[in-house]
Design an enzyme around this catalytic site. Structure first.
Site, PDB file in Angstrom:
ATOM      1  N   LYS A  53      -2.956   0.674   1.548  1.00 56.05           N
ATOM      2  CA  LYS A  53      -2.295   0.270   2.795  1.00 56.05           C
ATOM      3  C   LYS A  53      -2.143   1.486   3.718  1.00 56.05           C
ATOM      4  CE  LYS A  53      -0.164  -3.565   0.453  1.00 56.05           C
ATOM      5  NZ  LYS A  53       0.903  -4.089  -0.377  1.00 56.05           N
ATOM      6  N   GLN A  97       6.804  -2.933  -2.271  1.00 57.28           N
ATOM      7  CA  GLN A  97       5.715  -3.266  -3.191  1.00 57.28           C
ATOM      8  C   GLN A  97       6.281  -3.916  -4.457  1.00 57.28           C
ATOM      9  OE1 GLN A  97       2.304  -2.844  -2.468  1.00 57.28           O
ATOM     10  NE2 GLN A  97       2.112  -4.131  -4.273  1.00 57.28           N
ATOM     11  N   ASP A 120       5.375  -8.667   5.336  1.00 55.70           N
ATOM     12  CA  ASP A 120       4.746  -9.379   4.208  1.00 55.70           C
ATOM     13  C   ASP A 120       4.920 -10.893   4.368  1.00 55.70           C
ATOM     14  OD1 ASP A 120       3.288  -8.046   2.315  1.00 55.70           O
ATOM     15  OD2 ASP A 120       5.032  -7.337   1.173  1.00 55.70           O
TER      16      ASP A 120
END
Ligand code: NDP
Length: 296
Positions: A53, A97, A120
């Protein structure tokens, strides 16, 4: 002959577009989009995902920040760190994460993220907006799937779509998006899970089959209609004596046999895999645009 849906190529095209948009923002005197990643512990897979990312951010010109914490961090301390990120005015969006260590309730952490920074698309507010068809951050993997479909001119309109899997991050949201009145949507969607009966027959009737169950090569050729579009979300590690590492990554679809029948199919790796980051980066650009003043 089947056409391969090349996630790497779609990712490269989106990357070029985003880089252009960042250059334009900077030219207009605006700060580039800023994404942060929260990494707890030293799970190698999580480290690799976060690393990818950050690499993507560098390639398109986003600012990125990595916040690393030991696996021993308490839930309270992590929630405090999340609150700080929520308050950070220079930050457009961030991701935590997953998975988190077992002593931390993931749901509590996900719900602590400011929905305006939830790139997200996991927060219940954003999930609700998505289901209601309101503009919002779409969950990254399903969003990425819709981008592949758009790139190759595939629409679910009037088609029978079968989704294998009903998880919050893939199966459920993609089933919602493909049934909604959206450019790639308007499908008639059947969602299958571990309690579904006649799963083979349902799959064999699908015009578009999305497999997201996490079972290596589960979808075999007899489960797929001639000319179907097959989107394989699965990423499964299987033993493979012919590779250096001793394992290989395969999807939920038996690619070699199934691809002889399909009109379009995503490979694993290189299909849906690269598209999750694309979804995340598109959401981050959306967040940044909301945060920058518009010129008269
Ligand atoms: P989950 O384990 O959260 O969900 C799996 C779903 O599949 C569940 O709904 C389960 O049913 C269903 N299922 C499992 N076995 C069967 C079966 N034999 N028949 C019918 N349904 C079944 O997985 P995720 O959604 O998180 O991930 C699915 C796959 O996609 C994994 O391989 C994962 O690695 C991959 N993935 C890939 C991403 C990418 O970037 N390409 C991103 C995210 C995931 P039930 O609800 O009844 O238990």
């Amino acid at each position: 002959m089947t056409q391969i849906l090349d996630g790497k190529a779609v990712s490269a095209a989106v990357k070029a577009q985003l880089a252009k948009e960042v250059a334009h923002m900077v030219l207009m005197g605006q700060a580039p989009p800023h994404l942060a990643a929260v990494l707890v512990g030293d799970n190698p897979a999580s480290k690799a995902y976060v690393g990818n990312k950050i690499k993507f951010c560098k390639e398109v010109g986003y600012k990125s920040t990595l916040r690393e914490f030991p696996s021993t961090i308490s839930q309270e301390d992590l929630l405090h760190q999340i609150a700080l990120l929520n308050q950070d005015k220079g930050l457009d969006g961030y991701i935590v994460q997953l998975p988190l260590p077992s002593h931390i309730h993931e749901d509590k952490v996900v719900e602590a993220v400011d929905p305006e920074k939830d790139v997200d698309g996991f927060h219940v507010v954003n999930v609700g907006k998505m289901v209601a068809g309101l503009p919002t951050f779409l969950p990254a993997t399903p969003y990425g799937i819709t981008k592949i479909m758009e790139h190759y001119g595939i629409s679910a309109a009037g088609k029978h779509v079968v989704v294998l899997g009903r998880s919050h991050i893939v199966g459920r949201p993609i089933s919602v998006l493909l049934s909604q009145d959206r450019p790639y949507g308007n499908g008639t969607v059947t969602v299958c899970h571990s309690r579904t009966k006649n799963l083979k027959e349902l799959c064999a009737a699908a015009d578009i089959l999305v497999a997201a169950i996490g079972r290596p090569r589960y979808v075999t050729a007899d489960m797929v209609k001639e000319g179907a579009v097959v989107i394989d979300v699965g990423i499964n590690r299987v033993e493979d004596q012919f590779t250096k590492s001793g394992y290989a990554l395969v999807g939920d679809v038996d690619f070699d046999a199934v691809s002889l029948k399909t009109s379009y199919i995503t490979p694993v790796p290189g299909g849906v895999g690269p598209m999750t980051i694309v979804g995340l980066m598109l959401n981050t650009m959306l967040a940044a645009k909301k945060n920058r003043p518009t010129r008269p």
